[in-house]
Write an enzyme that holds these catalytic residues in place. Sequence first.
Site, short mmCIF file in Angstrom:
data_model
loop_
_atom_site.label_atom_id
_atom_site.label_comp_id
_atom_site.label_asym_id
_atom_site.label_seq_id
_atom_site.Cartn_x
_atom_site.Cartn_y
_atom_site.Cartn_z
N HIS A 43 -23.41 15.36 2.15
CA HIS A 43 -23.20 15.83 0.78
C HIS A 43 -22.12 16.89 0.76
O HIS A 43 -22.11 17.76 1.64
CB HIS A 43 -24.51 16.43 0.24
CG HIS A 43 -24.35 17.03 -1.12
ND1 HIS A 43 -24.26 16.25 -2.25
CD2 HIS A 43 -24.21 18.33 -1.52
CE1 HIS A 43 -24.09 17.03 -3.30
NE2 HIS A 43 -24.07 18.29 -2.89
N GLY A 71 -0.30 -14.31 -12.95
CA GLY A 71 -1.43 -14.29 -12.04
C GLY A 71 -2.08 -12.92 -11.97
O GLY A 71 -1.45 -11.96 -11.54
N GLY A 96 9.08 -21.69 16.73
CA GLY A 96 8.25 -22.44 17.66
C GLY A 96 7.79 -23.74 17.03
O GLY A 96 7.42 -23.76 15.84
N ALA A 154 -5.88 -10.31 6.02
CA ALA A 154 -5.42 -9.92 7.34
C ALA A 154 -6.59 -9.73 8.32
O ALA A 154 -6.54 -10.17 9.47
CB ALA A 154 -4.61 -8.64 7.24
N LYS A 189 0.83 -1.22 0.00
CA LYS A 189 0.00 0.00 0.00
C LYS A 189 0.86 1.26 0.00
O LYS A 189 0.50 2.27 -0.60
CB LYS A 189 -0.95 0.01 1.21
CG LYS A 189 -2.32 -0.54 0.89
CD LYS A 189 -2.40 -2.04 0.86
CE LYS A 189 -2.46 -2.70 -0.44
NZ LYS A 189 -2.51 -4.17 -0.37
N GLY A 215 -4.48 -12.08 -10.00
CA GLY A 215 -5.25 -12.03 -8.75
C GLY A 215 -5.00 -10.67 -8.09
O GLY A 215 -4.43 -9.76 -8.70
N ILE A 233 -2.92 -9.70 -5.73
CA ILE A 233 -1.51 -9.31 -5.56
C ILE A 233 -0.89 -8.96 -6.91
O ILE A 233 -0.21 -7.94 -7.05
CB ILE A 233 -0.73 -10.43 -4.82
CG1 ILE A 233 -1.24 -10.53 -3.38
CG2 ILE A 233 0.77 -10.15 -4.84
CD1 ILE A 233 -0.67 -11.69 -2.57
N ALA A 287 2.88 -14.45 -9.00
CA ALA A 287 1.82 -14.13 -8.02
C ALA A 287 0.65 -15.08 -8.26
O ALA A 287 -0.46 -14.64 -8.58
CB ALA A 287 1.41 -12.67 -8.15
P1 FAD Z 1 1.43 -14.06 8.49
O1 FAD Z 1 1.15 -12.64 8.35
O2 FAD Z 1 1.99 -14.83 7.39
O3 FAD Z 1 2.24 -14.25 9.84
C1 FAD Z 1 2.72 -15.47 10.27
C2 FAD Z 1 3.93 -15.24 11.16
O4 FAD Z 1 4.27 -16.46 11.78
C3 FAD Z 1 5.18 -14.80 10.38
O5 FAD Z 1 5.83 -13.77 11.07
C4 FAD Z 1 6.04 -16.06 10.36
O6 FAD Z 1 7.43 -15.79 10.28
C5 FAD Z 1 5.68 -16.66 11.71
N1 FAD Z 1 5.90 -18.11 11.82
C6 FAD Z 1 5.50 -19.09 10.96
N2 FAD Z 1 5.84 -20.31 11.44
C7 FAD Z 1 6.48 -20.08 12.63
C8 FAD Z 1 7.07 -20.93 13.58
N3 FAD Z 1 7.03 -22.27 13.47
N4 FAD Z 1 7.66 -20.35 14.66
C9 FAD Z 1 7.68 -19.02 14.81
N5 FAD Z 1 7.13 -18.18 13.94
C10 FAD Z 1 6.52 -18.69 12.86
N6 FAD Z 1 -4.42 -8.95 3.19
C11 FAD Z 1 -5.32 -7.98 3.42
O7 FAD Z 1 -6.26 -8.19 4.18
N7 FAD Z 1 -5.22 -6.77 2.80
C12 FAD Z 1 -4.22 -6.48 1.94
O8 FAD Z 1 -4.15 -5.38 1.41
C13 FAD Z 1 -3.25 -7.48 1.68
N8 FAD Z 1 -2.23 -7.24 0.84
C14 FAD Z 1 -1.30 -8.20 0.64
C15 FAD Z 1 -0.26 -7.93 -0.23
C16 FAD Z 1 0.73 -8.86 -0.45
C17 FAD Z 1 1.86 -8.55 -1.41
C18 FAD Z 1 0.68 -10.11 0.24
C19 FAD Z 1 1.76 -11.13 0.06
C20 FAD Z 1 -0.36 -10.39 1.11
C21 FAD Z 1 -1.36 -9.44 1.31
N9 FAD Z 1 -2.45 -9.69 2.16
C22 FAD Z 1 -3.39 -8.72 2.35
C23 FAD Z 1 -2.61 -10.97 2.86
C24 FAD Z 1 -2.14 -10.85 4.30
O9 FAD Z 1 -0.78 -10.48 4.30
C25 FAD Z 1 -2.34 -12.18 5.01
O10 FAD Z 1 -3.69 -12.57 4.92
C26 FAD Z 1 -1.96 -12.06 6.48
O11 FAD Z 1 -0.62 -11.66 6.62
C27 FAD Z 1 -2.18 -13.39 7.21
O12 FAD Z 1 -1.89 -13.22 8.55
P2 FAD Z 1 -1.38 -14.42 9.46
O13 FAD Z 1 -1.15 -13.83 10.80
O14 FAD Z 1 -2.26 -15.57 9.31
O15 FAD Z 1 0.02 -14.87 8.83
P1 AMP Z 2 -4.80 -15.28 -6.24
O1 AMP Z 2 -5.08 -16.73 -5.91
O2 AMP Z 2 -5.96 -14.36 -6.08
O3 AMP Z 2 -3.55 -14.79 -5.57
O4 AMP Z 2 -4.49 -15.25 -7.80
C1 AMP Z 2 -3.54 -16.04 -8.43
C2 AMP Z 2 -3.89 -16.14 -9.92
O5 AMP Z 2 -2.83 -16.80 -10.60
C3 AMP Z 2 -5.15 -16.94 -10.20
O6 AMP Z 2 -6.05 -16.13 -10.92
C4 AMP Z 2 -4.67 -18.12 -11.04
O7 AMP Z 2 -5.59 -18.49 -12.05
C5 AMP Z 2 -3.37 -17.59 -11.66
N1 AMP Z 2 -2.43 -18.64 -12.05
C6 AMP Z 2 -2.06 -19.73 -11.32
N2 AMP Z 2 -1.15 -20.48 -11.99
C7 AMP Z 2 -0.92 -19.85 -13.19
C8 AMP Z 2 -0.08 -20.12 -14.34
N3 AMP Z 2 0.71 -21.18 -14.40
N4 AMP Z 2 -0.13 -19.24 -15.39
C9 AMP Z 2 -0.92 -18.13 -15.34
N5 AMP Z 2 -1.73 -17.86 -14.30
C10 AMP Z 2 -1.74 -18.67 -13.22
#
Ligand code: FAD
Ligand code: AMP
Length: 475
Positions: free
Chosen positions: A451, A188, A122, A327, A58, A190, A192, A276
Amino acid sequence: MADSFDVIVIGAGPAGYPAAIRAAQNRLKVAIVDEWQNHDGSRAYGGTCLNAGCIPSKAMLESSELFHRAQSEFALHGIGVGEISLDLATMQKRRATVVKGMTNGVQLLLKSAGVTGLQGHGRLLPGKRVEFTAQDGTKKEFIGKHIVLASGSAPMELRTAPFDGRYIVDSWSAVEFEAVPRRLGVIGAGVIGLELGSVWRRLGSEVIVLEALENFLAMADAQLAREALRQFKKQGLDIRLGAKVGGASVANGAVTVKYGDKQGEQSIVVDKLVVAIGRRPYTQGLLGEGTGVELDERGFIKVDHECRTGVDGVWAVGDVVRGPMLAHKGKEEGVMVADLIAGHFSEVNYRVIPSVIYTAPEIAWVGQTEEQAKAAGRPYKMGVFPFTANGRARAMEAPVGFVKIVADSKTDEILGVHIIGAMAGELIAEAVLAMEYSASCEDLQRTIHAHPTLSEATHEAALLADKRSIDTINR
Ligand code: FAD
Ligand code: AMP
């Protein structure tokens, strides 16, 4: 004897750290274990979201959008700023500062709540014991009355185009590029892929997005997806649908990507390739022998609707369990579990989880699409109000997109709201609240909206569903 806690959380992302804070608010003795390590080797709380995902993406979306608007829009407002230049190093420094501010904030919140933070790995052992491995390799065992697994997710790799950290990269590396790639490939389309493609397109890259499916944004309302595709194409994003990537290879500092479409085998050459294609649940090294915690066929930890694994006192939340990888979904699960552990009532309403894509225009929705309402056999009515008819959107030079409301035509219940336009991610909050309270379309119609605001488009869409719109022609 092992140190004991009421609750031990493994993972300090947006699912884990809220679980720890709420558990501490519930007067429980809490520890949180997290192994996140940044590209520069530093440790930080906040998980994927704060360090590599939601927040850095963001930050870059904001900077790149400002750059784009300065180039394309300022003159229209009568603002001249001379030649606009890009200093990517400063932009990236700001991104890093934003991230650091947020992750330091999580550390402060955990500390002030009285949560014991343990930075390292962990591993759950039988009997609700957790083996903790510190950064220097020393091991220690802890025991918890309750364990919350919140280990998150990791990017999926394409076996035939493995990450090399330089040319073929994941989303995390793609927010940290040090130079604007001349040609960028994204696999992809999607959430991301579209967000990252937008960032680099605005900063000057030629961006080609390869998407295996023929249907663009298949999970979204079809009318909204059509409008989104039209807008993205206008911005110069070269989105190729029905393009299934077979593999990629690096030679002479460039990546050749091979894909198949209706015409047969195709290839493109790009400077960087972002893969992605989705994320997978991350459980590497998480579960010791004999814990009894089960994974499903896709690797998610099996849980019920209250995030209980089959093992008494062991819970799992966030990306590592079923449901959308978001998140805010993880956060609510973490909070729910911490309240259930303390004996309070709590639940997550999985039917009302908003989705947002932070492109420009933004895209946001909650509840059923028109197609889903139709497939479910619900009698439905609709209101689709365009931002061209909204004064604030025009004043903002953002007359693109619409608010679409789908409601049950018998009961008047709001079934879904779909927004494409400026600030859609903020506007959707009203719809989420309305649906959380089971509001009717009439409830929205009778609610006063200030408004001139973008939110009037939601008001008017509700009116339009009953052909009572004031600000557009009712058809
Ligand atoms: P994570 O955020 O993945 O956190 C897990 C943590 O656990 C990590 O710090 C990891 O190192 C730690 N961990 C794992 N295993 C162990 C272990 N055995 N011991 C100790 N620590 C461990 N979501 C949104 O809602 N809005 C968005 O705009 C958005 N944008 C995104 C953009 C990108 C590029 C990406 C990649 C993701 C985005 N997401 C977004 C998705 C969002 O990041 C995830 O849904 C969210 O982070 C999930 O939270 P979580 O706590 O389940 O896991
Ligand atoms: P998301 O699951 O929202 O993160 O989006 C991932 C996207 O990647 C989905 O729309 C999939 O259809 C696409 N995708 C997965 N594998 C492939 C591939 N081999 N070539 C092109 N697109 C793909």
